[in-house]
Motif scaffolding. Structure first.
Motif, PDB file in Angstrom:
ATOM      1  N   GLN A 167       0.730  -1.170  -0.014  1.00  0.00           N
ATOM      2  CA  GLN A 167       0.113  -0.115   0.067  1.00  0.00           C
ATOM      3  C   GLN A 167       0.923   1.252  -0.099  1.00  0.00           C
ATOM      4  N   TRP A 168       2.042   1.205   0.883  1.00  0.00           N
ATOM      5  CA  TRP A 168       2.802   2.295   0.665  1.00  0.00           C
ATOM      6  C   TRP A 168       3.456   2.520  -0.406  1.00  0.00           C
ATOM      7  N   ALA A 169       4.234   1.580  -1.057  1.00  0.00           N
ATOM      8  CA  ALA A 169       4.573   1.733  -2.228  1.00  0.00           C
ATOM      9  C   ALA A 169       3.661   2.433  -3.463  1.00  0.00           C
ATOM     10  N   MET A 170       2.427   1.733  -3.090  1.00  0.00           N
ATOM     11  CA  MET A 170       1.464   2.129  -4.257  1.00  0.00           C
ATOM     12  C   MET A 170       1.033   3.759  -4.411  1.00  0.00           C
TER      13      MET A 170
ATOM     14  N   LEU B 180       2.958   5.765  -3.174  1.00  0.00           N
ATOM     15  CA  LEU B 180       4.137   6.622  -3.611  1.00  0.00           C
ATOM     16  C   LEU B 180       4.098   6.805  -5.078  1.00  0.00           C
ATOM     17  N   ARG B 181       3.774   5.501  -5.848  1.00  0.00           N
ATOM     18  CA  ARG B 181       3.540   5.596  -7.344  1.00  0.00           C
ATOM     19  C   ARG B 181       2.534   6.361  -7.731  1.00  0.00           C
ATOM     20  N   THR B 182       1.305   6.712  -7.017  1.00  0.00           N
ATOM     21  CA  THR B 182       0.263   7.429  -7.483  1.00  0.00           C
ATOM     22  C   THR B 182       0.821   9.056  -7.292  1.00  0.00           C
ATOM     23  N   ARG B 183       1.401   9.202  -5.960  1.00  0.00           N
ATOM     24  CA  ARG B 183       2.172  10.717  -5.986  1.00  0.00           C
ATOM     25  C   ARG B 183       3.105  10.939  -6.906  1.00  0.00           C
ATOM     26  N   ARG B 184       3.985  10.098  -7.270  1.00  0.00           N
ATOM     27  CA  ARG B 184       5.035  10.402  -8.401  1.00  0.00           C
ATOM     28  C   ARG B 184       4.373  10.623  -9.832  1.00  0.00           C
ATOM     29  N   ALA B 185       3.020   9.854  -9.938  1.00  0.00           N
ATOM     30  CA  ALA B 185       2.318   9.904 -11.258  1.00  0.00           C
ATOM     31  C   ALA B 185       1.904  11.236 -11.314  1.00  0.00           C
ATOM     32  N   GLN B 186       1.374  11.912 -10.297  1.00  0.00           N
ATOM     33  CA  GLN B 186       1.004  13.328 -10.362  1.00  0.00           C
ATOM     34  C   GLN B 186       2.086  14.350 -10.704  1.00  0.00           C
ATOM     35  N   GLY B 187       3.212  13.993 -10.230  1.00  0.00           N
ATOM     36  CA  GLY B 187       4.411  15.028 -10.719  1.00  0.00           C
ATOM     37  C   GLY B 187       4.637  14.744 -12.128  1.00  0.00           C
ATOM     38  N   LEU B 188       4.664  13.559 -12.638  1.00  0.00           N
ATOM     39  CA  LEU B 188       4.931  13.346 -14.069  1.00  0.00           C
ATOM     40  C   LEU B 188       3.687  13.825 -15.005  1.00  0.00           C
ATOM     41  N   LEU B 189       2.620  13.773 -14.364  1.00  0.00           N
ATOM     42  CA  LEU B 189       1.465  14.200 -15.343  1.00  0.00           C
ATOM     43  C   LEU B 189       1.571  15.688 -15.152  1.00  0.00           C
TER      44      LEU B 189
ATOM     45  N   LEU C  84      -3.373   2.137 -13.592  1.00  0.00           N
ATOM     46  CA  LEU C  84      -2.898   3.551 -13.201  1.00  0.00           C
ATOM     47  C   LEU C  84      -4.107   4.221 -12.925  1.00  0.00           C
ATOM     48  N   ASN C  85      -5.048   4.385 -13.930  1.00  0.00           N
ATOM     49  CA  ASN C  85      -6.498   5.162 -13.822  1.00  0.00           C
ATOM     50  C   ASN C  85      -7.087   4.453 -12.295  1.00  0.00           C
ATOM     51  N   ARG C  86      -7.309   3.254 -12.392  1.00  0.00           N
ATOM     52  CA  ARG C  86      -8.034   2.905 -11.079  1.00  0.00           C
ATOM     53  C   ARG C  86      -7.366   3.434  -9.717  1.00  0.00           C
ATOM     54  N   HIS C  87      -6.045   3.143  -9.481  1.00  0.00           N
ATOM     55  CA  HIS C  87      -5.160   3.581  -8.256  1.00  0.00           C
ATOM     56  C   HIS C  87      -5.473   5.005  -8.122  1.00  0.00           C
ATOM     57  N   PHE C  88      -4.990   5.760  -9.252  1.00  0.00           N
ATOM     58  CA  PHE C  88      -5.084   7.297  -9.114  1.00  0.00           C
ATOM     59  C   PHE C  88      -6.474   7.932  -8.818  1.00  0.00           C
ATOM     60  N   ARG C  89      -7.497   7.329  -9.259  1.00  0.00           N
ATOM     61  CA  ARG C  89      -8.904   7.722  -9.238  1.00  0.00           C
ATOM     62  C   ARG C  89      -9.348   7.661  -7.640  1.00  0.00           C
ATOM     63  N   ALA C  90      -8.908   5.983  -7.172  1.00  0.00           N
ATOM     64  CA  ALA C  90      -9.231   5.877  -5.936  1.00  0.00           C
ATOM     65  C   ALA C  90      -8.408   6.847  -4.743  1.00  0.00           C
ATOM     66  N   ALA C  91      -7.389   7.199  -5.209  1.00  0.00           N
ATOM     67  CA  ALA C  91      -6.569   8.035  -4.409  1.00  0.00           C
ATOM     68  C   ALA C  91      -6.926   9.521  -4.319  1.00  0.00           C
ATOM     69  N   TYR C  92      -7.372  10.349  -5.514  1.00  0.00           N
ATOM     70  CA  TYR C  92      -7.511  11.512  -5.850  1.00  0.00           C
ATOM     71  C   TYR C  92      -8.988  12.070  -6.346  1.00  0.00           C
TER      72      TYR C  92
END
Length: 262
Positions: free
Chosen positions: A207-210, A212-221, A242-250
């Motif tokens: 969960q922690w690594a995921m 962090l992935r979504t947070r770094r995805a924000q920066g790249l986007l 990516l869409n599923r986890h990004f939407r779940a987080a944000y």
């Protein structure tokens, strides 16, 4: 007719059976078998003894034990089961070996929890299955403790080893080490790793690594990197993952987020 669903999660087999009047001839398994009876009254024969397992009961069978039984003809029956090799169960919990002394306990809350974890493990939804191994291992720890098997009192894990694991995970987010690899990295059992990480961090390692992935995805986007490239660079299976986890987080899709910040 009996409906059976079955899957293998890591090294743990999970199954859910729902039907009427099912019976099993006397047999044995190489693995531990742990079952939660959700509906119906099961008559169990185990090593020359007989007993009943009502709804809410958890039954545990040691490897090699002769077992049999089932429910009467026409009676509805729903149960879920775990099949775990002896070394997988013992080593995952940090034990040299273990054996269940009491085969049946009435634990309705734990039986329902087991049903939920098995249901998620058998789901066709990848999002629900991703944490199945972690949830199953923590569940097994609860079942073993409920069976009055004492788990080892491992030394507390300080913040520094967990920080090393976080740094290791963050160094290459496209690499997604298994729970076995993470436990070996710190020299801990998988169960002790999960319990310690959640205690200190509030999330499991995955969960922690995921997050962090979504947070770094924000920066790249924000920098205009295409979502497909972001998914590849950060180790997502594909853009929909990516869409599923990004939407779940944000609460917003990566594409909409990118259009908003440009």
């Amino acid at each position: 007719m009996t409906a059976l669903r079955h899957a293998v999660v890591g090294a743990i087999e999970v199954a859910s059976s729902n039907g009427h009047g099912q019976r099993f001839d006397k047999h044995s398994h190489d693995e531990f078998v742990i079952s939660a009876n959700l509906f119906g009254n099961e008559q169990v024969w185990l090593d020359r003894r007989s007993f009943s397992a009502d709804a809410g009961s958890i039954t545990t069978y040691n490897p090699g034990q002769i077992q049999g039984g089932g429910v009467a003809e026409g009676q509805p029956w729903h149960f879920v089961s775990l099949y775990v090799a002896p070394d997988v169960l013992a080593h995952g919990l940090g034990l040299a070996q273990l054996e269940f002394a009491q085969p049946e306990r009435h634990l309705p809350a734990l039986a329902q929890h087991m049903a939920q974890v098995v249901s998620a493990s058998l789901s066709e939804d990848d999002f629900l299955r991703e944490r199945a191994e972690e949830r199953l291992l923590l569940l097994l720890g609860e079942i073993v403790r409920a069976g009055r098997v004492r788990l080892p009192q491992a030394a507390p894990v300080g913040r520094e080893p967990l920080a090393r694991l976080q740094e290791w995970l963050a160094a290459d987010l496209a690499r997604q080490p298994s729970l076995d690899e993470m436990a070996a990295y710190l020299g801990l059992s998988k169960f002790h790793l999960l319990r310690s990480f959640q205690k200190h961090v509030g999330l499991s390692p995955r969960q922690w690594a995921m997050q962090l992935r979504t947070r770094r995805a924000q920066g790249l986007l924000r920098r205009g990197v295409a979502a497909t490239t972001v998914a590849h660079v950060l180790g997502f299976a594909d853009q929909s993952h990516l869409n599923r986890h990004f939407r779940a987080a944000y609460g917003i899709s990566p594409g909409r987020f990118q259009r908003t910040v440009r």
